[in-house]
Design an enzyme around this catalytic site. Structure first.
Site, mmCIF file in Angstrom:
data_model
loop_
_atom_site.group_PDB
_atom_site.id
_atom_site.type_symbol
_atom_site.label_atom_id
_atom_site.label_comp_id
_atom_site.label_asym_id
_atom_site.label_seq_id
_atom_site.Cartn_x
_atom_site.Cartn_y
_atom_site.Cartn_z
ATOM 1 N N THR A 72 0.835 -1.207 0.000
ATOM 2 C CA THR A 72 0.000 0.000 0.000
ATOM 3 C C THR A 72 0.869 1.256 0.000
ATOM 4 O OG1 THR A 72 -1.741 -1.182 1.168
ATOM 5 C CG2 THR A 72 -1.815 1.219 1.286
ATOM 6 N N GLN A 178 0.672 -8.774 -6.707
ATOM 7 C CA GLN A 178 0.205 -10.158 -6.875
ATOM 8 C C GLN A 178 1.038 -10.961 -7.869
ATOM 9 O OE1 GLN A 178 -1.846 -11.851 -5.140
ATOM 10 N NE2 GLN A 178 -2.853 -10.242 -3.959
ATOM 11 N N SER A 198 4.949 -6.457 -2.424
ATOM 12 C CA SER A 198 4.616 -6.642 -1.011
ATOM 13 C C SER A 198 5.151 -7.988 -0.545
ATOM 14 C CB SER A 198 3.097 -6.604 -0.830
ATOM 15 O OG SER A 198 2.769 -6.981 0.489
ATOM 16 N N CYS A 324 -17.296 -6.971 -0.388
ATOM 17 C CA CYS A 324 -16.506 -5.816 -0.794
ATOM 18 C C CYS A 324 -15.287 -5.741 0.112
ATOM 19 C CB CYS A 324 -17.350 -4.560 -0.648
ATOM 20 S SG CYS A 324 -16.510 -3.117 -1.190
HETATM 21 N N1 PLP Z 1 -2.032 -4.294 -4.268
HETATM 22 C C1 PLP Z 1 -2.594 -5.487 -4.470
HETATM 23 C C2 PLP Z 1 -2.910 -5.911 -5.871
HETATM 24 C C3 PLP Z 1 -2.893 -6.333 -3.404
HETATM 25 O O1 PLP Z 1 -3.461 -7.515 -3.624
HETATM 26 C C4 PLP Z 1 -2.582 -5.883 -2.095
HETATM 27 C C5 PLP Z 1 -2.930 -6.712 -0.928
HETATM 28 O O2 PLP Z 1 -3.865 -7.486 -0.945
HETATM 29 C C6 PLP Z 1 -1.986 -4.627 -1.935
HETATM 30 C C7 PLP Z 1 -1.726 -3.854 -3.039
HETATM 31 C C8 PLP Z 1 -1.624 -4.095 -0.570
HETATM 32 O O3 PLP Z 1 -0.456 -4.716 -0.086
HETATM 33 P P1 PLP Z 1 -0.130 -4.640 1.468
HETATM 34 O O4 PLP Z 1 -1.053 -5.590 2.151
HETATM 35 O O5 PLP Z 1 1.313 -5.072 1.584
HETATM 36 O O6 PLP Z 1 -0.309 -3.232 1.880
#
Ligand code: PLP
Length: 396
Positions: A72, A178, A198, A324
């Protein structure tokens, strides 16, 4: 009996080798990597080794790897930096199916007066590059399109998108949270300016991420403070997790071929077995351009939440595309954007496998899931067998 874990797109188990690599940095080597003395220098070396391992998986150079706290933060930092680089450009392009880490950041930008284009997707969950080309504008600061969708696994054509952006001098960010470790990514070949990773999606711990920023791309830090990460991201490094992510990336590199063969064969067996045994079921999303570990299946005329509860009772962990992600009621924004029919959208379940998934787990799942669906259908007031096939209208 151990639970069957089919929710690896939500998070993954930390690999034993990763825990082993991290342990010395939790138990012994506690130095601050910014300090001068020798017990800190060995910590600094470990951080740099991890940076090189991550760069190795991505086809990047170590100096292009910035450690963050999560996917994020990487997404937020990328968008923020692109806007700082072009303060006069007030247009942002993304898709209607991004993770909230991008989607909600983009919505906040709208509130600040930016124009945001949310590209639609077709029934297969794919975007149309001709549409993207048509909406690129002189004041577009950044295009952010995820590499693979977390709910459907659909892979987007980032090489083509990046090339379009480059032609127009527009920065291109991709959320590859992902896809990293599941499909090959070679940033020395791809026209991508920024890319998010991530740790917890590839068998490293939660709370560690990476933002790749191509050399030469202007970057303004999002987290302000000390001079860590060469001035790109302040805050004392999460050393043990960085070391863990480095090891996880090295392992992912070793297992990349198996992801395409073994993991995808297990996924296909699960998918085909469920489609064959459960009438009125269908796969959501492009089945060709897709992550090897993911299948999103809609079981018509039943509620995803009810399926999940029964799966949980049977020791199977999966997740529902009908809930959601923000926690509010209603089908997911991804399936709505794909216009999944009303009688199917609520009964969607995402099964996401990993290299730890076994043949025996697929057999066990195939032995119980069709019975669960049949039981729920018998009880469903909407089942066509009961002659009241109505979900109450719109899927919006
Ligand atoms: N982007 C995608 C496509 C995700 O699937 C996720 C988490 O599910 C994130 C961003 C966020 O990652 P994080 O949990 O490390 O903040």
């Amino acid at each position: 009996m151990n639970p069957i874990y089919f929710d690896n797109n939500a998070t993954t188990a930390i690999a034993p080798e990763v825990i082993e690599a991290m342990q010395p940095y939790l138990l012994e080597h506690f130095g601050n990597p910014s300090s001068f003395y020798s017990i800190a220098r060995c910590v600094r070396r470990a951080v740099e080794e991890a940076r090189a391992q991550i760069a190795g998986l991505l086809g990047a150079t170590a100096e292009e790897v910035i450690f963050t706290s999560c996917g994020t933060e990487s997404d937020n930092a990328a968008l923020n930096s692109a806007l700082e680089a072009f303060p006069d450009r007030r247009h942002v392009i993304t898709t209607a199916v991004e993770h909230p880490a991008v989607l909600n950041f983009a919505k906040r930008l709208q509130g600040k007066g930016y124009r945001v284009t949310f590209l639609p997707v077709d029934r297969k969950g794919q975007i149309d590059c001709a549409h993207l080309r048509a909406v690129l504008a002189d004041d577009t600061a950044v295009v952010s399109v995820m590499h693979a969708n977390n709910e459907t696994g659909v892979i987007f054509p980032i090489a083509e998108i990046g090339a379009l952006c480059r032609e127009r001098g527009i920065l291109f960010h991709t959320d590859a949270v992902q896809s990293v470790g599941k499909v090959p990514i070679d940033l020395s070949e791809l026209p991508v300016d920024m890319l998010s990773v991530s740790g917890h999606k590839l068998h490293a711990p939660k709370g560690i991420g990476v933002l790749y920023v191509r050399k030469g791309v202007p970057f303004t830090p999002y987290v302000i403070g000390g001079h860590q990460e060469d001035g790109h991201r302040a805050g004392t490094e999460n050393v043990a997790s960085i070391v863990g992510l480095g090891r996880a990336c090295a392992l992912a590199r070793e297992h990349l071929d198996a992801e395409q063969t073994t993991v995808s064969a297990l996924r296909d067996r699960l998918e085909e077995g469920l489609l064959a045994a459960c009438p009125d079921s269908m796969v959501n999303g492009d089945r060709v351009s897709r992550l090897p570990n993911t299948t999103n299946i809609s079981f018509g005329y039943v509620e995803g939440e009810a399926i999940l509860m029964k799966l949980d009772a049977a020791g199977i962990c999966a997740s529902s595309g009908s809930a959601c992600s923000s926690g509010s009621d209603g089908p997911s924004h991804v399936l709505r954007a794909m216009a999944v029919p009303a009688e199917y959208i609520r009964g969607s379940i995402r099964f996401s496998l990993s290299r730890y998934t076994t043949d025996d787990e697929i057999d066990r799942a195939l032995a119980v899931i069709p019975g669960i669906i049949a039981d729920l259908r018998r009880l469903s007031p909407w089942s066509p067998d009961r002659g009241t096939a109505c979900w109450g209208g719109s899927t919006e």
